[in-house]
Design a protein around this motif. Structure first.
Motif, mmCIF file in Angstrom:
data_model
loop_
_atom_site.group_PDB
_atom_site.id
_atom_site.type_symbol
_atom_site.label_atom_id
_atom_site.label_comp_id
_atom_site.label_asym_id
_atom_site.label_seq_id
_atom_site.Cartn_x
_atom_site.Cartn_y
_atom_site.Cartn_z
ATOM 1 N N PHE A 175 49.499 18.503 20.634
ATOM 2 C CA PHE A 175 48.035 18.602 20.670
ATOM 3 C C PHE A 175 47.486 19.284 19.414
ATOM 4 N N GLU A 176 48.135 20.355 18.986
ATOM 5 C CA GLU A 176 47.670 21.096 17.805
ATOM 6 C C GLU A 176 47.661 20.219 16.549
ATOM 7 N N ILE A 177 48.685 19.412 16.389
ATOM 8 C CA ILE A 177 48.750 18.524 15.218
ATOM 9 C C ILE A 177 47.691 17.433 15.330
ATOM 10 N N LEU A 178 47.571 16.830 16.500
ATOM 11 C CA LEU A 178 46.625 15.726 16.695
ATOM 12 C C LEU A 178 45.182 16.157 16.485
ATOM 13 N N ARG A 179 44.837 17.339 16.965
ATOM 14 C CA ARG A 179 43.435 17.766 16.849
ATOM 15 C C ARG A 179 43.017 18.008 15.405
ATOM 16 N N LYS A 180 43.994 18.250 14.517
ATOM 17 C CA LYS A 180 43.685 18.417 13.098
ATOM 18 C C LYS A 180 43.500 17.063 12.408
ATOM 19 N N GLY A 194 39.551 16.532 28.658
ATOM 20 C CA GLY A 194 38.793 17.317 27.691
ATOM 21 C C GLY A 194 39.078 16.880 26.267
ATOM 22 N N TRP A 195 38.300 17.421 25.343
ATOM 23 C CA TRP A 195 38.470 17.145 23.925
ATOM 24 C C TRP A 195 39.592 18.020 23.384
ATOM 25 N N LEU A 196 40.420 17.481 22.493
ATOM 26 C CA LEU A 196 41.435 18.309 21.847
ATOM 27 C C LEU A 196 40.768 19.288 20.907
ATOM 28 N N LYS A 197 39.668 18.845 20.309
ATOM 29 C CA LYS A 197 38.925 19.698 19.379
ATOM 30 C C LYS A 197 37.454 19.630 19.799
ATOM 31 N N PRO A 198 37.026 20.565 20.623
ATOM 32 C CA PRO A 198 35.637 20.509 21.107
ATOM 33 C C PRO A 198 34.642 20.557 19.956
ATOM 34 N N LEU A 199 33.552 19.827 20.131
ATOM 35 C CA LEU A 199 32.476 19.872 19.136
ATOM 36 C C LEU A 199 31.954 21.294 19.065
ATOM 37 N N LYS A 200 31.661 21.736 17.877
ATOM 38 C CA LYS A 200 31.074 23.069 17.741
ATOM 39 C C LYS A 200 29.634 22.991 18.231
ATOM 40 N N GLN A 201 29.173 24.050 18.844
ATOM 41 C CA GLN A 201 27.817 24.080 19.380
ATOM 42 C C GLN A 201 26.786 23.773 18.297
ATOM 43 N N GLU A 202 26.994 24.317 17.078
ATOM 44 C CA GLU A 202 26.020 24.078 16.012
ATOM 45 C C GLU A 202 26.004 22.610 15.582
ATOM 46 N N ASP A 203 27.155 21.922 15.627
ATOM 47 C CA ASP A 203 27.186 20.487 15.326
ATOM 48 C C ASP A 203 26.365 19.730 16.361
ATOM 49 N N PHE A 204 26.551 20.112 17.603
ATOM 50 C CA PHE A 204 25.857 19.474 18.713
ATOM 51 C C PHE A 204 24.344 19.686 18.566
ATOM 52 N N LEU A 205 23.935 20.905 18.256
ATOM 53 C CA LEU A 205 22.516 21.203 18.124
ATOM 54 C C LEU A 205 21.915 20.455 16.927
ATOM 55 N N LEU A 226 48.654 7.444 9.706
ATOM 56 C CA LEU A 226 48.236 8.825 9.463
ATOM 57 C C LEU A 226 48.897 9.775 10.466
ATOM 58 N N LEU A 227 48.878 9.407 11.739
ATOM 59 C CA LEU A 227 49.473 10.272 12.766
ATOM 60 C C LEU A 227 50.980 10.417 12.568
ATOM 61 N N GLN A 228 51.653 9.305 12.227
ATOM 62 C CA GLN A 228 53.102 9.362 11.978
ATOM 63 C C GLN A 228 53.383 10.340 10.833
ATOM 64 N N GLN A 229 52.588 10.247 9.759
ATOM 65 C CA GLN A 229 52.771 11.132 8.599
ATOM 66 C C GLN A 229 52.550 12.589 8.979
ATOM 67 N N LYS A 230 51.462 12.871 9.703
ATOM 68 C CA LYS A 230 51.145 14.255 10.087
ATOM 69 C C LYS A 230 52.220 14.828 11.011
ATOM 70 N N LEU A 231 52.701 14.033 11.938
ATOM 71 C CA LEU A 231 53.756 14.504 12.840
ATOM 72 C C LEU A 231 55.031 14.800 12.047
ATOM 73 N N ASN A 232 55.393 13.904 11.128
ATOM 74 C CA ASN A 232 56.590 14.127 10.305
ATOM 75 C C ASN A 232 56.442 15.366 9.426
ATOM 76 N N GLN A 233 55.263 15.542 8.814
ATOM 77 C CA GLN A 233 55.007 16.717 7.969
ATOM 78 C C GLN A 233 55.143 18.009 8.755
ATOM 79 N N ASN A 234 54.544 18.032 9.939
ATOM 80 C CA ASN A 234 54.495 19.256 10.732
ATOM 81 C C ASN A 234 55.754 19.527 11.554
ATOM 82 N N LEU A 235 56.477 18.481 11.915
ATOM 83 C CA LEU A 235 57.622 18.668 12.806
ATOM 84 C C LEU A 235 58.965 18.310 12.164
#
Length: 152
Positions: free
Chosen positions: A115-120, A136-147, A58-67
């Protein structure tokens, strides 16, 4: 100066449980880096238990698609490189079975592209630099998800 990062994908429940307590996760990896012998093996098993395997394909595909159309990008097997000569900057991402390893120099722009590609791709990517004590997290949990999970 070279910057070195390790990236792991955490199990969702672990990511939620340690939201706001990321230093505990970082210190687990820091301790694993320092010790040897049976103590290192115990910590490695703990890390394996709370992290997920890397979805390499999946990561190889996303990197190839985006880059794929970016002139400064090239790839060889599981190693992806972005080199921006005009910025005197380079980032190299190596995809392994259990972790990703990113080495960068120059502008932060090159590592940010990765980082931008990986966090997606994955919601619980945790990145850290042992040398710089940054994490840190590449994509921090949203506060509402946490709550929402705490109210169950």
């Amino acid at each position: 100066m070279m910057r070195h990062y390790e990236l792991y994908i955490f199990e969702e429940d672990v990511a939620r449980q340690y939201y706001g307590q990321e230093s505990k996760l970082f210190y687990l990896f820091l301790e694993h880096d320092k010790v040897s012998g049976s103590q290192k093996e115990i910590l490695r098993k703990q890390i394996e238990y709370i992290t997920k395997p890397i979805p390499s394909l999946l990561l190889q595909q996303k990197l190839n698609q985006n880059l794929g159309k970016v002139d400064e990008y090239r790839k060889k097997k599981n190693t992806h490189v972005i080199e921006m000569v005009e910025l005197d900057s380079k980032a190299e991402l190596v995809i392994e079975a259990d972790a990703l390893y990113l080495t960068a120099a120059g502008s932060f722009e090159v590592e940010t592209m990765f980082f931008e590609i990986l966090r997606k791709c994955e919601s619980a990517f945790f990145a850290f630099s042992i040398e710089e004590h940054r994490y840190g997290w590449l994509k921090p949990l949203k506060q509402e998800d946490f709550l929402r999970t705490n109210q169950l």
